[in-house]
Design an enzyme around this catalytic site. Structure first.
Site, short mmCIF file in Angstrom:
data_model
loop_
_atom_site.label_atom_id
_atom_site.label_comp_id
_atom_site.label_asym_id
_atom_site.label_seq_id
_atom_site.Cartn_x
_atom_site.Cartn_y
_atom_site.Cartn_z
N ARG A 42 0.80 -1.23 0.00
CA ARG A 42 0.00 0.00 0.00
C ARG A 42 0.83 1.28 0.00
O ARG A 42 0.52 2.21 -0.75
CB ARG A 42 -1.00 0.01 1.16
CG ARG A 42 -1.97 -1.17 1.16
CD ARG A 42 -3.15 -0.98 2.10
NE ARG A 42 -4.04 0.06 1.62
CZ ARG A 42 -4.07 1.28 2.09
NH1 ARG A 42 -3.30 1.63 3.10
NH2 ARG A 42 -4.88 2.17 1.58
N CYS A 59 14.60 -5.02 -3.96
CA CYS A 59 15.42 -4.18 -4.84
C CYS A 59 14.57 -3.24 -5.69
O CYS A 59 14.45 -3.42 -6.91
CB CYS A 59 16.29 -5.06 -5.71
SG CYS A 59 17.40 -6.02 -4.70
N TYR A 106 -6.24 -5.27 2.80
CA TYR A 106 -5.40 -5.07 1.61
C TYR A 106 -3.92 -5.18 1.94
O TYR A 106 -3.09 -4.50 1.35
CB TYR A 106 -5.74 -3.73 0.93
CG TYR A 106 -7.22 -3.60 0.63
CD1 TYR A 106 -7.82 -4.42 -0.31
CD2 TYR A 106 -8.03 -2.71 1.33
CE1 TYR A 106 -9.18 -4.34 -0.57
CE2 TYR A 106 -9.39 -2.62 1.08
CZ TYR A 106 -9.96 -3.45 0.13
OH TYR A 106 -11.31 -3.36 -0.12
N1 LLP Z 1 -17.47 -3.48 -3.07
C1 LLP Z 1 -16.83 -3.34 -4.23
C2 LLP Z 1 -17.57 -3.54 -5.48
C3 LLP Z 1 -15.46 -3.00 -4.25
O1 LLP Z 1 -14.84 -2.86 -5.41
C4 LLP Z 1 -14.78 -2.82 -3.02
C5 LLP Z 1 -13.35 -2.47 -3.00
C6 LLP Z 1 -15.49 -2.99 -1.82
C7 LLP Z 1 -16.85 -3.31 -1.88
C8 LLP Z 1 -14.87 -2.82 -0.46
O2 LLP Z 1 -14.39 -1.54 -0.28
P1 LLP Z 1 -13.87 -1.08 1.16
O3 LLP Z 1 -15.04 -1.11 2.11
O4 LLP Z 1 -12.81 -2.04 1.57
O5 LLP Z 1 -13.33 0.26 0.93
N2 LLP Z 1 -6.39 -2.03 -2.48
C9 LLP Z 1 -6.93 -0.75 -2.15
C10 LLP Z 1 -8.43 -0.77 -2.01
C11 LLP Z 1 -9.13 -1.32 -3.24
C12 LLP Z 1 -10.62 -1.42 -3.05
C13 LLP Z 1 -11.24 -2.16 -4.17
N3 LLP Z 1 -12.64 -2.35 -4.05
C14 LLP Z 1 -6.24 -0.24 -0.89
O6 LLP Z 1 -5.36 -0.92 -0.37
O7 LLP Z 1 -6.55 0.86 -0.42
#
Ligand code: LLP
Length: 415
Positions: A313, A343, A371
């Site tokens: 992240r 690296c 994540y």
């Molecule tokens: N529903 C859908 C359709 C989504 O695409 C996502 C997240 C969620 C729910 C859940 O979202 P949350 O409540 O966790 O914000 N890797 C990134 C975050 C990518 C989120 C992708 N979709 C990070 O590390 O910040």
């Protein structure tokens, strides 16, 4: 809920001293708190007690079977984006009829598996996906329950890589095409339209864009119903932001749920939410150890045994994760860039951090429950870390550290 607290200079998670976890299981190591996960999930569920609802945890945030099992036992639903996530949910004891399937690129095989399992709903993101879903469902002699993910064209005001609700984004069906897409869905014989959904982005700290999206989705839902297409549920996605640093304020789960509940009262729609980060983000930490302290051209680096391979992240989104020593040992503090052994110049976990540390000391990288492990890789042939679930005074290894040999076990050389 913060999963950790400091007692007499030592960092604890529930009834377990984290330095002990680091010693027993080694580092790097992900550690999660069962109590913190349950508390956050209940925050949603309780705030919606008076509303017909289903909290569908977004599996992508953290898909360890122990996490899914804890939530399944609470009666949670699950939001999945792949056949792999479906298999995990079922293996953890989750109920298929509480699973919703999101994502822009569902394969025929994934659709078939989800139909066979009997999931609750497909969140469809395009017209061609409607056609494919109809044809696969027809070939199995089934009707597929569908919701259309509409793109409300709202700016979530979050990092561009995790913002999904604006025009020109690959996600969802454009607002101005949504009614035509509903007409198409209603005309296809093997689909049953059941809902409408949206998700505008992640780590949202300001409620205004969420409220704006809610209004736009409800407006569309009314227009769909007026066309004689009955919608039963409204799914508002996830996206609620958590507190990564002291000066941030998390989006208030209770306030958001109360707002939605008020707005849906009397509408006849049931509600689905898809929170990921808000459930697990602050329930997890990544434990690491200081390998070297290096001074270079006046800059100090703390080189630790965790890296962008375990937690990407900071490198990918310039995300901030608090980094703290596992024990306060009365050392002198200095300012470091905390970096890993990989690296790449982007292999940075935190810049300009004031830390009182020495080589061999344990540190915790906080708010790493969402994540983190799920986005880890084996880059530089680094085995993935182990994962530990803390439950009261117990620390249970719920996934062992990978061995180096396992990394190339399926590979071969040419004759
Ligand atoms: N529903 C859908 C359709 C989504 O695409 C996502 C997240 C969620 C729910 C859940 O979202 P949350 O409540 O966790 O914000 N890797 C990134 C975050 C990518 C989120 C992708 N979709 C990070 O590390 O910040």
């Amino acid at each position: 809920m913060s999963a950790i607290r400091r007692v007499d200079g030592e960092l604890w998670m529930e009834g377990v001293r984290l330095a002990e976890v680091a010693k027993r299981f080694g580092t790097p190591c992900y550690v999660y708190s069962r109590a913190a996960i349950e508390t956050e999930w209940h925050a949603f569920d309780r705030a919606l007690a008076g509303t017909d609802h289903l909290v569908c945890y977004a599996v992508k945030a953290n898909s360890n079977l122990a996490v899914l099992g804890i939530l399944a036992r609470l009666g949670s639903g699950f939001d999945i984006v792949s056949g792999g996530e479906l298999a995990r949910v079922l293996a953890a004891g989750g109920r298929a009829d509480r699973v919703i399937f999101s994502g822009v690129g569902k394969s025929e095989e994934e659709i078939r598996a989800a139909l066979a399992a009997g999931i609750r709903c497909f969140n469809v993101e395009s017209e061609p996906e409607l056609e494919r879903l109809n044809s696969v469902a027809g070939s199995l002699g089934r009707a597929a329950p569908v919701s259309l993910r509409v793109n409300p064209d709202v700016d979530a005001r979050t990092h561009p890589y995790i913002s999904t609700g604006l025009k020109g984004n690959k996600f969802g069906i454009a607002h101005d095409r949504a009614l035509a897409a509903y007409d198409l869905a209603a005309s296809l014989p093997h689909l049953e339209v059941t809902g409408i959904d949206c998700h505008i982005g992640s780590q949202i700290l300001d409620m205004a864009p969420l409220e704006e999206a809610l209004e736009r989705v409800l407006e569309l839902a009314a227009a769909v119903v007026a066309r004689g297409i009955p919608i039963r549920h409204v799914d508002l996605g996830g996206g609620l932001g958590i507190r990564y640093r002291e000066e941030e304020t998390a989006l208030d789960i209770g306030r958001w749920c109360a707002t939605v509940a008020r707005r849906l009262a009397g509408s006849g729609f049931s509600l689905v939410l898809e929170p990921g980060r808000a459930v697990v983000g602050n329930a997890g930490v990544l434990l690491s150890r200081v390998e070297y302290l290096k001074l270079d051209k006046g800059k100090r680096f703390a080189i630790v045994d965790a890296s962008m391979s375990e937690l990407i992240r900071p490198a990918l989104y310039e995300a901030w994760h608090e980094i703290v020593p596992l024990a306060e040992l009365g050392r002198a503090a200095a300012t470091y860039d905390v970096v890993g052994p990989v690296c790449e110049s982007s292999d940075v976990l935190g810049t300009d951090r004031s830390l009182a540390i020495a080589p061999g000391d344990g540190v915790a990288i906080l708010s790493a429950g969402a994540y983190g492990m799920v986005m880890s890789s084996n880059y530089n042939s680094r085995p993935r870390p182990c994962e530990v679930m803390v439950d009261g005074a117990r620390a249970v290894e719920v996934r062992p550290r990978e061995s180096v040999a396992s990394l190339y076990a399926g590979e071969s050389t040419l004759d």
